[in-house]
Every structure is written in structure tokens, then in C-alpha cells.
Design a protein around this motif. Sequence first.
Motif, short mmCIF file in Angstrom:
data_model
loop_
_atom_site.label_atom_id
_atom_site.label_comp_id
_atom_site.label_asym_id
_atom_site.label_seq_id
_atom_site.Cartn_x
_atom_site.Cartn_y
_atom_site.Cartn_z
N THR A 116 0.86 -1.18 0.00
CA THR A 116 0.00 0.00 0.00
C THR A 116 0.89 1.23 0.00
O THR A 116 1.88 1.29 0.74
CB THR A 116 -0.91 0.03 1.25
N GLU A 126 -4.31 10.16 -3.20
CA GLU A 126 -4.97 8.86 -3.17
C GLU A 126 -4.07 7.79 -2.58
O GLU A 126 -2.86 7.75 -2.85
CB GLU A 126 -5.38 8.47 -4.59
N CYS A 128 -3.19 3.88 -2.59
CA CYS A 128 -3.33 2.78 -3.55
C CYS A 128 -2.84 1.47 -2.94
O CYS A 128 -1.95 1.47 -2.08
CB CYS A 128 -2.53 3.07 -4.83
#
Length: 363
Positions: A116, A126, A128
Motif C-alpha cells: 500500500t 490517493e 493505492c
Amino acid sequence: MAEARAVPVWQTRLKADPQRRALHGVMLLVWCAVGLGGLKLGLDLLVEVLRVSFDPAPMGLRSDMRNVQAVGLVLGGLALIAFLTVWLVVGVRVGRFSLRSLWGEDQVSMDTRGVTWRRWNGPGSERCYLPFTEVAAVPKPIGGVELQLHSGRVVRLASLGLSSEHDALWKMLCTLSELGPTPLEPEKSVPRGKETLTLPDGVVVLRDDRGDVAQKAWVRGGVALLLMSSAAMVGWRQSIDGLTVEDTLLAVVLVAAAIWAGLNALPALQARWEWELRPGSLERVWHGLGTPERVRHQVKWLELRRTESEYDGSTWEVFSLWIRTGSGQMELSQAGSQRSRMEHLGDWLAPRLGVRFKRELEE
């Protein structure tokens, strides 16, 4: 996907070192001053050109820019628009790069199933997640840490931090993913920077990653609209100032260029090279605006070669992939000193062409 994650076993947060932040802070201040000055100058000139262009008064009766033909006004306006566009694009990129060094942060955590990451550039960044089953290799860090996917796409996890931190992150990624710098089964993973598709007749196509096709379409469509508008401006100025050979030729060239750019904006017509692969045969295809141009080669084998190149007193190794055809030998691709990329490409092509891949390196 989130519920499939295990408990993180390793995590890190990377920031630029203080010296780098100070340097980029100074660079940002200087760039803002220079950038805003250049932007104001370019905009002032563009506004003046547009004001004169849209003024319906004949040029011969004006006190400023008297007797300037439409060709001069339109070309000057296009040159200023091109300058301002490049100036803004470069300025935004330099600004984002400097701001990221000042306030950005790379956050990476791993579990036994995947990784991550969040490349924090400000609010809204963001987070991911990528399972290790989608990862083909973990390239050695060069300016940042990346993952190479089975699809051929490359994902960058981190670029901030020190080289030692990148090495630690890379080693942990290799340990938890049980992968290395090269794919374990290269014939099953698309080579880096490439993409594939299968035609209805089963033929495999390999080509360079086309990136964001929709974005290219919008950009080229915008260029086509700008060129067509410029051609209309030339025609309008001629209706006021009179016809000239130069202005007429410019209008024709602008219309032709607008049509060409508009056709290139269509995703299906965007120019590209492709390789169509069949057993024993490689066909290189150029897709342009007309009928695709095809050159077929009967392949007997693939071969990895190494040559030496000298530049500025230094000697560099250059690796390339060659094919042996019925009419001789031909270089297929080159990757500088990155031997693993050429080996991967050869390992991927060989089973699809049904030929042998020779690794004997020649001077």
C-alpha cells in the motif's frame, strides 16, 4: 480489495532531506519570479495581437501595426500561444516538483500479500493498494522505487528520501514479494513499457505503451480547433484588408494542418508502430492516416548482442536485440546498458515466434 489485506509487517515514510528542501525552496522562489514575469510579457503581447486582429478597421488606416498582413498577425499569435503553452506546462511541472520536495511525503506499508502506498502531495492524495500477484519484478531503485507489473506497466511507489532508504524499501519488497529485479517467468509478463492485444484471428500484437489515449485525443483536438480558428481569422482579415497570395497560402496550410491534427485526434487513427507476431514471422506495421504500411520478416532466431560505445572519454555497454531473417540480420530494439530489458523482450518474443533466443554476446 481492502478486506483481503493482511496486517502490515513493515512501513516507512520518506521525505526529502533538509538540503534538498532548501535548494528547491530557493529554486521555487526564483522560478515563480521568472515564470510570472515571462507569463505577463507573453500575455500582454498576445492580448495586443488579438486586439489588432479582431479590430474590423482596415490595417492601412491604423496608426499602430499599420499594413501588417494577416499572415503576420496569425503567425505571431500562434507563436505566442505556443510559447505560453510550453511556458505554463514547464512552469507547472517545475512548481509541482519543487513543492513536492518541500511538503510532499511518500508513505509505503507492506504485508505478506501486497503493498500500500500514498504519494502525498497535499489534501486529496490517493492511497493505492497492489497485490503481489500482479507484480512481475521489483527493479533496482534508480532515483526512486518502482514495481513492474505483468501487464508491462510500471508503478512508482516512492521518489523522495535518501538512496539508503530506497535500498531498504527495495530489499523489503523483494523479501515479502519473493521477486527480484527480473521476472521469474519472463515469457508470461509483458516487457516493460509495452502493451499487447490479440487480434480476432489470434495474432498477437506488441507495441509501445500508448499512455492516455483520451488525453492525446483532447490535446490534438484542441490543436485542430486552434488551427481552424486561425485559418478563419486569416479569411476574415482578407475580407477587410484585401486578398494576398501569402495570406491565401497560409489559410490553405492551416486548414490542411487542422484536418491532419483532427484525424490524428481519433484514437483509432493515432499514429503508432506495432509488431504482429506469428510463428516464424514478425511483421512490422506502421499505422498512420492511410493504409497501414507492412514489412514482414521471416525470423530464424533472436540474438542478444553487446557493443561498446564511447562518449566524453567514457566507455558504455549497449545491449540490443537482433533477429536473423532469410535476407540477413536486423536490429529489433535497443535499451542502452539495461541488459535485463533486452533479455526479457527476447524471452517473451521467442515462444510466440517459435524460434530460439541466443544469448551469445558479441563485440
